[in-house]
Motif scaffolding. Structure first.
Motif: not given
Length: 231
Positions: A53-56, A79-80, A155-160, A188-189
């Motif tokens: 949640x912080x990175x998102x 970007x996420x 996006x440059x970043x993918x959060x899962x 992707x990161x």
């Protein structure tokens, strides 16, 4: 090169009834390299989803800082890309239309958004299901649509966050292979939150292992035996 940097983050949440605030994270440091797929593993309640949640940008740290490309995260942004367990597809739209949805809101021309959606669904392994509705798709296929949708804005970043939880073992393994293929193709990161040690080691060359609450990074390890020992 470091893509995501978390520096000395402590995260507290207020408690009800006058109780002491709950500390979810304490002095957490974590770096995710550019183009890396990094699983984040730890026991239930250790704060993995809080890191997500912080990175998102869904919450702000109580102290410390979260950076992407050296820039502080101040909220959600394109970007996420985000994939969670509850894929929240629109039931009245086909797989193709679900992937196109955000692009429509951004006024991307029809042909361009259709092409982009088709390409992403093909990459996710859903070439023959583009016109099917969520109710006509398996749980695994719905999660593949969610993955394709998250990549629509490039996006440059993918959060899962526990995206494969609740699925059977065979489907989880298949989705893990699909994710690895997508990651290798796109570069992707990816930060992949999971409580499953086998899943973590299957996906990542490095694995970030968290302690119990209040959460912090215990160690970054890079082989299956070490992850099992430290998990």
């Amino acid at each position: 090169m470091i893509k995501i940097s978390i520096r000395n983050v402590t995260q507290t949440f207020p408690a009800r009834g006058g109780a002491e605030p709950y500390t979810a994270l304490s002095g957490l440091d974590l770096d995710v390299r550019e183009g890396e797929l990094l699983p984040l593993v730890g026991p239930s309640g250790c704060g993995k989803s809080t890191v997500f949640a912080l990175i998102a940008g869904l919450v702000r740290p109580s102290s410390g800082e979260v950076l992407i490309d050296g820039v502080p995260v101040t909220g959600p942004a394109l970007d996420r890309g985000v994939v969670v367990q509850q894929y929240t597809l629109l039931p009245w739209r086909s797989a193709q239309a679900n992937v196109e949805f955000g692009l429509e809101a951004r006024a991307v021309p029809r042909r361009e958004r259709a092409r982009r959606a088709r390409d992403l669904l093909e990459l996710a392994g859903l070439t023959g299901d583009t016109e099917r509705y969520p109710s006509e798709l398996s749980a695994g296929a719905r999660q593949r649509v969610a993955l394709a949708r998250s990549l629509a804005f490039d996006p440059g970043v993918l959060l899962m966050d526990e995206p494969f939880a609740g699925l059977d073992a065979r489907t989880r393994e298949s989705l893990a292979e699909d994710l690895l293929r997508v990651w290798r193709h796109t570069g992707k990161t990816v930060l992949f939150v999971t409580h499953d040690l086998d899943e973590a080691t299957r996906l990542g060359g490095r694995v970030a292992v968290m302690t119990g609450a209040p959460g912090r990074i215990k160690e970054i390890v890079s082989d299956r035996e070490a992850v099992a020992t430290h998990g």
